[in-house]
Design an enzyme around this catalytic site. Structure first.
Site, PDB file in Angstrom:
ATOM      1  CB  THR A  62      -0.964   0.035   1.218  1.00  0.00           C
ATOM      2  OG1 THR A  62      -0.231  -0.168   2.416  1.00  0.00           O
ATOM      3  CG2 THR A  62      -2.029  -1.024   1.088  1.00  0.00           C
ATOM      4  CE  LYS A  76       0.531  -3.450   3.152  1.00  0.00           C
ATOM      5  NZ  LYS A  76      -0.301  -2.594   4.098  1.00  0.00           N
ATOM      6  CB  THR A 115       2.746  -7.132  10.511  1.00  0.00           C
ATOM      7  OG1 THR A 115       2.431  -5.813  10.056  1.00  0.00           O
ATOM      8  CG2 THR A 115       3.420  -7.866   9.369  1.00  0.00           C
ATOM      9  CD  GLU A 167       2.150   5.145   6.630  1.00  0.00           C
ATOM     10  OE1 GLU A 167       1.345   4.665   5.826  1.00  0.00           O
ATOM     11  OE2 GLU A 167       1.808   5.726   7.671  1.00  0.00           O
ATOM     12  CG  ASN A 176      -0.173   8.433   8.024  1.00  0.00           C
ATOM     13  OD1 ASN A 176      -0.832   7.536   7.514  1.00  0.00           O
ATOM     14  ND2 ASN A 176       1.052   8.274   8.487  1.00  0.00           N
ATOM     15  CB  SER A 192      -6.576  13.982  -0.425  1.00  0.00           C
ATOM     16  OG  SER A 192      -5.243  14.040   0.006  1.00  0.00           O
TER      17      SER A 192
END
Lengths: 404, 404
Positions: B155, B181, B192, B275, B399, B404
């Site tokens: 993702t 992932k 996970t 991230e 995040n 969007s």
């Protein structure tokens, strides 16, 4: 950045309470960073302190002095927390109390020290001592003195925090004034770093202690900016005893309500000025099996970085709220009974998105600065309200640059 | 952004395991987003799943199907988590299994569904069904098939994650291949989201279950990016049984060690690709009274936004580490017995800054990409190691913009 417009209130005089401040150059030049609060003879003082195991040297010393005798001075510096400083830190905190004794003649154990700022640096005792005469010379009970004291305890805060309230007791007006600081490392456990509240009411010591503890549980212990409990948290309540006596149950209730108003206002001001805050978020958890369970769910959502970044983005990403609720430490959770509302928009029911929900309705609520998230657990009748802020770029900037 | 250079390994063939993938346009066009893993007859499959109370529809269905019979296919989509979707979500997950039955003839209960992506959107079942023939047509046991499958489950990950290991058992070489992932919403509780590991070893079902659970406890359950436990976590271990039999204690130990290597490598790759990550941080907590206590301290530090932003800033702000350790849920904590080391630099002892510490020495360690923080509690002999990343501007950007 801070959420909403809140002016500093015009604080009325509380006879016997005088505040002085100075620019002592503790960390930066030309910054009000030293505050002295004078407590009159006969006043009673209650305090709650951080539960962080690594609590700061001044917290140790203030607790020790408070247990021994009635305090005459509260001595507060910003720019250095005197935390993680071991034995030297204790010696330094005591040295500051001694210096005030030299200047005023009160025993050093009648001084309660408080520090806020960077952790782990040696306290610049000399600079504090050099600033004391100026702080003492400025002692005053005026609104200006309150405002300057509120300014003199700030660190990364962008604005001063004050609140005042009155209540009628025995035909007299009782006044409460409070100031606080706090913006980051805010997940108070007993109190936040730092709040000082004074009243002219006359209240017996055991009752004063209980009133403070319970009100702190409804205010400072219900806020979080970043889940980090400070080493220096302290909240002090001074009752001069020169005004009305608070002894009857009815009067105690009135006083409690006024104290709640002051403490909740200060706690909410801390969140509105949370580091990098662009949103003021109220989390109301209801239908819990216990208050602790309600608090656990509220804080799990309030601490979720994914919920906080969605709030920052004004993104009605309710899946993140649902995921945070789902990982809260609640045994035997039946998600089909949970409802989640964003403002007046129903987000979740029956384990999924509410039938009437539209992205447009969710986004309209998220666009606001003040947002309420209501979570009903369908397990009981206990509830809790927690206030928090969002996680923004400015939070990262402030905390990645704080020491440089 | 990701920490360090890690290439995707050249995966050896595991006979009977075939992987296919397709670009089904689930969320975005021209993106590999659908994966099918074929499991041969006679294989045994163990799985661990998220403990999030709001667990996703595919997790419910996969658990149910796994309990019933031996699976023939694992069906994985990215771009949509099918979580928080209530009854419709369950119907949708089952519909995808049915579609695979139509194409392959296996019972729909022999298909285990997995989903990852945005929470709370209806699963685009039609797009998935339309993509299935392409995925089935590409089924293959080659290194390319493994690499494309690893790509097809991502993702917000910036790179594919794979690991392979071998061990010698009964004169034969046993092979383990794994893909995973994960980049955000990473604080796995059981596993996970998502990891798929296959081996040619022959292992009895109860033993396979225990081996997976214990290895997951040492790998995926020891990582955190942002403290948010996903609704979709799952880790599957397929043992085809075509290779060596793992029955003797010595062989089990060898297999366990190889399985640990694969799972820990995948877990660490998730953190390195966390991230916005710019640092890979190892937290070693020793001298704890219990493993749970060691994990509690490690995760309290790993989740502290103030520690994470200091790591991002390469700022040796050890006071924040000390404050986080001090607020960990450890009863009767004696801070004077705690030592904290940053790499080979002693930061804290005797409740304060270590005597020989210099800012320069601390900063030199903090400047690295790979940082180890060692915390010795002086309370016992238990220990735990946890891996985490820092909190950067990119984390907020990713995040705040994700939907969007």
């Amino acid at each position: 950045m801070a959420v909403g417009e809140i002016g500093f209130p015009d604080m009325p005089v509380i006879e016997g309470i005088r505040l002085g401040s100075a620019k002592a150059g503790i960390k930066k030049p030309d910054r009000r960073d030293l505050v002295v609060i004078e407590v009159p003879q006969g006043a009673r003082v209650a305090g709650t302190f951080t539960r962080n195991a690594f609590c700061a040297a001044p917290v140790h010393v203030a607790r020790e002095h408070l247990a021994g005798q009635s305090p005459h001075y509260l001595l507060i510096n910003t720019g250095n927390a005197n935390a993680g400083t071991g034995e030297q830190g204790l010696r330094d905190a005591r040295a500051c109390c001694m210096a005030l004794r030299e200047l005023t003649g009160v025993p050093h154990t009648a001084v309660l020290p408080f520090s806020t700022g960077v952790i782990g640096e040696p306290l610049p005792v000399e600079r504090i001592c050099r600033g004391l005469p100026e702080a003492l010379a400025s002692l005053d009970d005026s609104a200006t003195a309150w405002r300057q004291a509120a300014e003199g305890i700030l660190t990364t805060d962008t604005r001063s925090k004050g609140a005042t309230a009155t209540c009628r007791i025995g035909g007299k007006t009782v006044t409460l004034n409070g100031i606080a600081k706090g913006s980051g490392m805010i997940k108070p456990d007993m109190a936040t770093m730092l709040a000082f509240v004074a009243t002219d009411a006359a209240i017996e010591q055991p009752r004063l202690d209980v009133l403070l503890r319970e009100s702190v549980d409804r205010s400072f212990n219900c806020i979080t900016v970043d889940s980090d409990t400070s080493t220096n948290d302290a909240c002090m309540l001074i009752a001069t005893g020169r005004g009305a006596e608070v002894t009857e149950a009815e009067d105690i209730a009135r006083f409690r309500e006024a104290l709640d108003r002051v403490l909740i206002s200060l706690a909410q001001q801390i969140i509105r000025d949370g580091e990098g805050a662009t949103k003021f978020v109220t989390l109301e958890v209801t239908q819990a099996a216990s208050r602790q369970e309600a608090l656990d769910v509220a804080f799990t959502v309030a601490h979720s970085p994914l919920v906080k970044t969605a709030l920052y983005a004004s993104d009605a990403n309710w899946g993140r709220i649902l995921a945070a609720v789902g990982r809260a430490p609640v045994p035997g959770f039946d998600v089909d009974k949970v409802t989640i509302d964003l403002g007046d928009v129903r987000l979740v029911e029956q384990g999924g998105r509410a039938p009437g929900y539209t992205e447009q309705a969710g986004s309209a609520v998220m666009a606001r600065e003040d947002i309420t998230i209501r979570i009903a657990l369908g397990r009981g009748e206990a509830s809790a309200t927690v206030w928090t802020s969002d996680l923004s770029h400015d939070y990262v900037t402030i905390n990645a640059d704080y020491r440089s």
